[in-house]
Design a protein around this motif. Structure first.
Motif, PDB file in Angstrom:
ATOM      1  N   ALA A 112       2.065  -5.495   6.343  1.00  0.00           N
ATOM      2  CA  ALA A 112       1.068  -6.268   7.087  1.00  0.00           C
ATOM      3  C   ALA A 112      -0.332  -5.778   6.736  1.00  0.00           C
ATOM      4  O   ALA A 112      -0.560  -4.581   6.579  1.00  0.00           O
ATOM      5  CB  ALA A 112       1.310  -6.126   8.581  1.00  0.00           C
ATOM      6  N   THR A 113      -1.247  -6.729   6.611  1.00  0.00           N
ATOM      7  CA  THR A 113      -2.619  -6.369   6.259  1.00  0.00           C
ATOM      8  C   THR A 113      -3.656  -6.930   7.221  1.00  0.00           C
ATOM      9  O   THR A 113      -4.793  -6.479   7.217  1.00  0.00           O
ATOM     10  CB  THR A 113      -2.954  -6.878   4.852  1.00  0.00           C
ATOM     11  N   SER A 114      -3.276  -7.914   8.037  1.00  0.00           N
ATOM     12  CA  SER A 114      -4.253  -8.503   8.949  1.00  0.00           C
ATOM     13  C   SER A 114      -3.637  -8.724  10.327  1.00  0.00           C
ATOM     14  O   SER A 114      -2.419  -8.662  10.493  1.00  0.00           O
ATOM     15  CB  SER A 114      -4.776  -9.837   8.401  1.00  0.00           C
ATOM     16  N   ILE A 115      -4.495  -9.015  11.284  1.00  0.00           N
ATOM     17  CA  ILE A 115      -4.065  -9.232  12.663  1.00  0.00           C
ATOM     18  C   ILE A 115      -3.150 -10.454  12.765  1.00  0.00           C
ATOM     19  O   ILE A 115      -2.354 -10.553  13.699  1.00  0.00           O
ATOM     20  CB  ILE A 115      -5.288  -9.342  13.606  1.00  0.00           C
ATOM     21  N   LYS A 116      -3.218 -11.345  11.788  1.00  0.00           N
ATOM     22  CA  LYS A 116      -2.359 -12.539  11.791  1.00  0.00           C
ATOM     23  C   LYS A 116      -0.883 -12.179  11.648  1.00  0.00           C
ATOM     24  O   LYS A 116      -0.012 -12.941  12.025  1.00  0.00           O
ATOM     25  CB  LYS A 116      -2.761 -13.488  10.653  1.00  0.00           C
ATOM     26  N   GLU A 117      -0.605 -11.013  11.095  1.00  0.00           N
ATOM     27  CA  GLU A 117       0.778 -10.563  10.887  1.00  0.00           C
ATOM     28  C   GLU A 117       1.257  -9.640  12.003  1.00  0.00           C
ATOM     29  O   GLU A 117       2.256  -8.948  11.851  1.00  0.00           O
ATOM     30  CB  GLU A 117       0.874  -9.856   9.534  1.00  0.00           C
ATOM     31  N   MET A 118       0.575  -9.671  13.137  1.00  0.00           N
ATOM     32  CA  MET A 118       0.910  -8.804  14.262  1.00  0.00           C
ATOM     33  C   MET A 118       2.334  -9.061  14.768  1.00  0.00           C
ATOM     34  O   MET A 118       3.050  -8.127  15.104  1.00  0.00           O
ATOM     35  CB  MET A 118      -0.095  -8.991  15.398  1.00  0.00           C
ATOM     36  N   LYS A 143      -2.915  -3.726  17.265  1.00  0.00           N
ATOM     37  CA  LYS A 143      -4.213  -4.416  17.202  1.00  0.00           C
ATOM     38  C   LYS A 143      -5.287  -3.504  16.601  1.00  0.00           C
ATOM     39  O   LYS A 143      -6.081  -3.933  15.771  1.00  0.00           O
ATOM     40  CB  LYS A 143      -4.653  -4.865  18.598  1.00  0.00           C
ATOM     41  N   LEU A 146      -4.571  -2.989  12.761  1.00  0.00           N
ATOM     42  CA  LEU A 146      -4.682  -4.164  11.904  1.00  0.00           C
ATOM     43  C   LEU A 146      -6.073  -4.810  11.948  1.00  0.00           C
ATOM     44  O   LEU A 146      -6.373  -5.650  11.103  1.00  0.00           O
ATOM     45  CB  LEU A 146      -3.632  -5.216  12.297  1.00  0.00           C
ATOM     46  N   ALA A 147      -6.884  -4.401  12.899  1.00  0.00           N
ATOM     47  CA  ALA A 147      -8.229  -5.004  13.036  1.00  0.00           C
ATOM     48  C   ALA A 147      -9.172  -4.527  11.944  1.00  0.00           C
ATOM     49  O   ALA A 147      -8.999  -3.552  11.315  1.00  0.00           O
ATOM     50  CB  ALA A 147      -8.809  -4.669  14.395  1.00  0.00           C
TER      51      ALA A 147
END
Length: 147
Positions: A112-118, A143, A146-147
């Motif tokens: 995962a690299t972004s908050i969208k993949e939380m 959060k 990934l933020a």
């Protein structure tokens, strides 16, 4: 000794020593266990009992907030005592540093690299850290990282 056996033993000890809050707290846990065992016709293992205890803690924390809003400090104190007794039956919780280190490792495994993949991270993290970290703490850590 299983967690259910430990609860039975501690209940007897609390009754002998006349620890009313501890006795009532353990009885509440036993009631939750019995209800699930009767309703679902299955024998609960330690992992299931831990989930029930966590649920009980969450309910008591919410009740304490309601009592605090109603200026009933006497009832807030009772709820807090019960929460402390419930927590004694949970496994040792991870510190923030240990949780952060574990989450960093998990995030790199998942990729995962972004908050969208939380959601992807939370699914795995909830299983991996079950019992040793509260879901709210896990969510906040994901959060933050990934933020």
């Amino acid at each position: 000794m299983s967690l259910k056996e430990q609860l039975k033993s501690d209940l007897k000890d609390a009754m002998r020593s006349k620890e009313i809050v501890k006795r009532d707290s353990i009885r509440a846990i036993n009631t939750m266990i019995k209800q699930i065992e009767v309703d679902e016709r299955k024998d609960l293992n330690d992992e299931d009992v831990i989930k029930l205890i966590q649920k009980g803690i969450k309910q008591r924390e919410e009740a304490a907030i309601q009592y605090k809003n109603a200026n009933r400090d006497d009832l807030v104190a009772v709820e807090q005592e019960q929460i402390d007794i419930f927590k004694a039956y949970l496994p040792q919780q991870l510190s923030d540093a240990e949780l952060e280190a574990g989450m960093k490792e998990l995030i790199s495994e998942v990729g995962a690299t972004s908050i969208k993949e939380m959601g992807k991270v939370m699914g795995t993290a909830s299983k991996k850290f079950a019992g040793v970290a509260d879901g709210k703490r896990i969510s906040e850590m994901v959060k933050k990282l990934l933020a």
